[in-house]
Design a protein around this motif. Structure first.
Motif, PDB file in Angstrom:
ATOM      1  N   THR A  87       0.944  -1.259  -0.027  1.00 51.76           N
ATOM      2  CA  THR A  87      -0.080  -0.128   0.040  1.00 51.76           C
ATOM      3  C   THR A  87       0.855   1.287  -0.018  1.00 51.76           C
ATOM      4  N   GLN A  88       0.627   2.138  -0.983  1.00 56.05           N
ATOM      5  CA  GLN A  88       1.564   3.463  -1.020  1.00 56.05           C
ATOM      6  C   GLN A  88       0.540   4.484  -1.040  1.00 56.05           C
ATOM      7  N   SER A  89       0.913   5.538  -0.365  1.00 59.73           N
ATOM      8  CA  SER A  89       0.343   6.782  -0.300  1.00 59.73           C
ATOM      9  C   SER A  89       0.886   7.771  -1.497  1.00 59.73           C
ATOM     10  N   VAL A  90      -0.322   8.191  -2.289  1.00 61.86           N
ATOM     11  CA  VAL A  90      -0.046   8.943  -3.297  1.00 61.86           C
ATOM     12  C   VAL A  90      -0.547  10.333  -3.053  1.00 61.86           C
ATOM     13  N   SER A  91       0.343  11.570  -3.288  1.00 64.65           N
ATOM     14  CA  SER A  91      -0.359  12.722  -3.181  1.00 64.65           C
ATOM     15  C   SER A  91      -0.840  13.246  -4.479  1.00 64.65           C
ATOM     16  N   PHE A  92      -1.821  14.382  -4.394  1.00 61.64           N
ATOM     17  CA  PHE A  92      -2.334  14.774  -5.608  1.00 61.64           C
ATOM     18  C   PHE A  92      -1.299  15.507  -6.535  1.00 61.64           C
ATOM     19  N   ALA A  93      -0.084  16.202  -5.834  1.00 54.19           N
ATOM     20  CA  ALA A  93       0.872  16.721  -6.455  1.00 54.19           C
ATOM     21  C   ALA A  93       1.438  16.050  -7.702  1.00 54.19           C
ATOM     22  N   ILE A  94       1.603  14.586  -7.408  1.00 53.20           N
ATOM     23  CA  ILE A  94       2.350  13.921  -8.537  1.00 53.20           C
ATOM     24  C   ILE A  94       1.710  12.947  -9.083  1.00 53.20           C
ATOM     25  N   ILE A  95       0.040  13.359  -9.381  1.00 52.98           N
ATOM     26  CA  ILE A  95      -0.826  12.770  -9.970  1.00 52.98           C
ATOM     27  C   ILE A  95      -0.231  12.883 -11.491  1.00 52.98           C
TER      28      ILE A  95
END
Length: 795
Positions: A87-95
């Motif tokens: 499980t990896q957290s992905v921020s909107f900034a790197i979409i």
């Protein structure tokens, strides 16, 4: 005033919400690649985003794309069977930036999966009907032939009359040759002629080989007595291409190429399989040489000089899948060509130096499959012409040193008149299988195989009718066969008891001109027809999921095949007086295993056969199928595999079978062993798998040992057999070329994957002690040989 205020409120609200609505409708994508800890793409990994209900499966490159709503942060979950979940957290900034997920193997999860789920290979081993499953995928990187793989299995011997490309006959549990049927993906292989068989097809082309002993499943539905071999070709949901090339002793070259393309919806597919086999087969043999001037005979070791073999095979196919009206609609076209130099006939008594034979064909096929809820349908059709040519025009003979001895009175070296035969065998094959799942416990099946075969040809130097002088091959010969089967498979007591009950119907008719055992045209027309019924029962009782007993019994009929009646246009004579063989067969077995530790299987069998059809030499040139009135016997086979460690595995097996003729009316042959049939053979194998070699490399080391006890080319009195227990040691009480001596063969090899499973190098030294190898009809095969193979797979 009030309407104005309402209108103003509407425009203000719209002005405020419109940007938010437009912003929310924008598409934001999370995309990336899933790999294993070796950096290889993982196909079929599951990717999901918490709180969205979105889910995607990675493609053949391990890639995925998910369209998501705007959030400040996303929790992306990636999982695959046999690997730890990530499980990896992905921020909107790197979409929009490509992501990479690396999964680590989970040995605990792998063990759980192996217990609860089984591959098709594992499932086939656990059926009530005895099946030997040869996993070709596990050894496809080795320079091993399918013949060698099958010979390492319990109860099975493949006998060849020479090197690569020579006739390969299967013997299993006392039956041999055409009593054991050959199938490709469940379809009888007769329509493919000699172009596709166990002696030629590379292991790279196959998913596995299913060897059924005794009773056959309803879905195969053939008139076999001793069982069947089903070659299961590779299947894939993903695009791939694979190539292999092998170079070996005796100027041997073997290459294969196969690939598959599917569109992204997987509704359309197109693929191709191709292979080539070529060898000079110029190994050394021990022969008796006759001096053409003095007629003196002496023993000598010579090198074969006219024994080249070349075989080309290509199949292109395409079709549709996953449609409302078809699960699969597949159309294929197969082409093959065989060129063979003939060094000798049915024995090595006389050499040839110029005779040639050829076979070629173009074969279209059609297959349709569909499951309608409880009902399933599988239909196969093919129509083809197989062309066979024999050229024998040398005006003289050859000796074993390759010297030509002219003889102007001769028109050929094999026979005095020679041959320029050109024969066409026409085939029509239809196979229909219908299954119906009555309920969870019962499934009914019916299967029909209809075959119509014709023979037409010419040979200006061949047999003529005694009265008219007409070429016998110009007179049409017809052969029609129908085999029907109906079966019911039932499970009881929470799947502890499984039962297969099968009823079969056999019918054939043939019409042609009769020829006697010496190849003389007798002139009279021969008409024959026969029909009969058969019945079979197979029962399995499971003590645990991994330990069970099974027993099967069958009263079966085997109809003569067209090549047994018509001959092959080469060294095999016709025999239109053949009668169907009938047999009662009983099998009983026990199997147990402990996951990742060992598995043990023991199987016993009994046969009594009337009018057994046996291929035998009728002189030093030709063979012919003839009926042997009464044969009975029993046998025992065991197979044991042990894992000493996760990297080291050993396996071994042995087979003993005692088949004898009875009620012969001849005191010398009464209770004699069945001629030309091994009665004891065994195998031993040792495999070691070493990881992390020179980085991420993987090395497999292996050793194989095969032993075949001496047996006899012809019948010998029982009193002359060895005195040792069951004839397993000691010497026969005579010395003659009739004895096929005991043989012990040792082979060593390795397979190396430098980086990953895509590329492999394999090497094997076969028969490392250069033991003399004698096979079917005591024909000598190759001695020591070295083989190098490279294999590359692109997915």
């Amino acid at each position: 005033m009030k309407p104005f205020l309402l209108l103003l409120r509407f425009f203000v609200t719209t002005a405020l919400l419109l940007p938010l609505t437009t912003y929310a409708q924008d598409n934001y994508k999370i995309q990336g690649t899933v790999k294993d800890n070796r950096g290889e793409p993982l196909i079929g990994a599951s990717v999901s985003v918490d709180g969205t209900g979105l889910h995607e499966i990675t493609n053949e490159k391990g890639q995925f794309t998910l369209t998501v709503p705007r959030q400040s942060r996303y929790a992306v979950n990636v999982q695959h069977i046999g690997f730890k979940r990530v499980t990896q957290s992905v921020s909107f900034a790197i979409i929009g930036n490509p992501l990479t997920f690396t999964l680590q193997e989970d040995q605990t999860q792998l063990s759980e999966v192996q217990v609860t789920g089984r591959t098709e290979t594992q499932q086939a081993k656990l059926q009530p009907i005895k099946a030997e499953i040869i996993n070709t995928k596990a050894v496809q990187e080795q320079p091993s032939t399918l013949v060698e793989l099958m010979n390492r299995s319990a109860g099975i011997r493949i006998r060849q009359t020479g090197g690569l490309g020579s006739s390969a006959g299967l013997m299993m549990n006392g039956f041999q040759d055409r009593a054991i049927k050959n199938f490709k993906d469940g379809i009888p292989m007769d329509y493919l002629g000699a172009g596709y068989n166990i002696g030629l097809v590379p292991v790279n082309m196959l998913e596995r080989v299913e060897v059924y002993k005794g009773v056959l499943p309803t879905g195969l539905g053939a008139d076999a007595l001793g069982g069947a071999v089903n070659l299961v070709t590779k299947k894939s949901l993903y695009r791939y291409a694979e190539a292999s090339y092998e170079i070996a002793s005796f100027n041997t070259h073997r290459g294969s190429l196969n690939g598959l393309y599917t569109d992204t919806t997987r509704l359309f597919f197109i693929g191709a399989d191709a292979f080539v086999n070529r060898s000079d087969n110029d190994y050394k043999v021990d022969v008796t040489v006759t001096d053409h001037e003095t007629a003196a005979r002496s023993e000598a070791t010579v090198r074969l000089f006219h024994n080249k073999f070349t075989n080309y095979y290509a199949e292109a196919y395409g079709g549709l899948t996953g449609l409302r009206w078809a699960d699969e609609l597949r159309v294929g076209v197969t082409w093959f060509r065989i060129n063979r130099q003939n060094q000798y006939g049915s024995s090595m008594s006389q050499p040839f130096g110029a005779a040639l034979s050829r076979q070629y064909s173009v074969i279209p096929t059609l297959r349709y499959r569909k499951a309608f809820n409880r009902l399933s349908l599988d239909q196969f059709l093919t129509v083809s012409d197989i062309h066979t040519q024999q050229v024998d025009t040398a005006r003289g003979t050859y000796d074993w040193y390759g010297n030509f001895i002219p003889s102007p009175s001769r028109l050929g070296e094999i026979t005095t008149n020679g041959s320029l035969s050109d024969i066409t065998f026409s085939y029509f094959t239809s196979r229909t299988h219908v299954g119906y799942q009555i309920n969870d416990a019962h499934k009914a099946e019916i299967n029909f195989v209809s075959t119509i075969i014709g023979r037409d040809g010419r040979d200006p130097r061949g047999l003529k009718l005694p009265e008219t002088g007409q070429d016998i091959l110009s007179l049409p010969a017809k052969y029609n066969k129908l085999v029907g089967a109906a079966g019911l498979q039932s499970v009881f007591w929470n799947e502890k008891l499984t039962n297969n009950f099968i009823v079969k119907y056999y019918y054939y008719n043939t019409a042609t001109i009769n020829v006697d055992v010496y190849g003389t045209a007798l002139g009279e027309h021969r008409y024959a027809s026969n029909s009969s019924f058969g019945i079979a029962e197979a029962l399995k009782f499971a003590l645990t999921p991994a330990t069970f007993f099974r027993v099967s019994a069958e009263a079966a009929t085997r109809l003569p095949e067209q090549d047994e009646m018509f001959g092959d246009g080469n060294f095999h004579r016709s025999n239109f007086l053949l009668k169907p063989e009938k047999s009662v067969n009983i099998n009983a077995g026990f199997r147990t295993e402990k996951r990742n530790a060992y598995n043990l299987e023991v199987n016993a069998f009994y046969r009594i056969t009337r009018d057994l059809i046996l291929k035998m030499p009728i002189d030093f040139l030709f063979t012919q199928n003839q009926n042997v009135s009464n044969v009975k016997g029993l046998g025992l086979e065991t197979d044991l595999s042990v894992n000493f460690a996760h990297w080291l595995r050993a396996n071994g097996n042995f087979t003993y079978q005692d088949f004898r003729v009875f009620d012969t009316g001849n005191r010398l042959t009464e209770k004699a062993r069945l001629r030309n049939t091994p009665y004891f053979f065994s195998n031993l194998g040792l495999n070691a798998n070493l990881d992390r070699i020179a980085g991420n490399g993987r090395l497999q080391l292996y050793y194989y040992f095969t032993f075949v006890r001496e047996y006899y080319l012809d019948y010998i009195p029982k009193s002359l057999e060895p005195d040792g227990f069951l004839g397993l040691w000691g010497k026969a009480k005579f010395e003659a070329p009739n004895i096929i001596p005991s043989q012990a063969l040792h082979s060593l090899g390795f397979t190396y994957n430098p980086v990953n499973d895509q590329f492999a190098i394999g090497f094997q030294a076969k028969n490392i002690f250069n033991t003399n190898v004698y096979d079917n009809f005591r024909i000598q095969n190759a001695g020591r040989s070295f083989h190098l193979k490279v294999n590359y797979t692109l997915k």
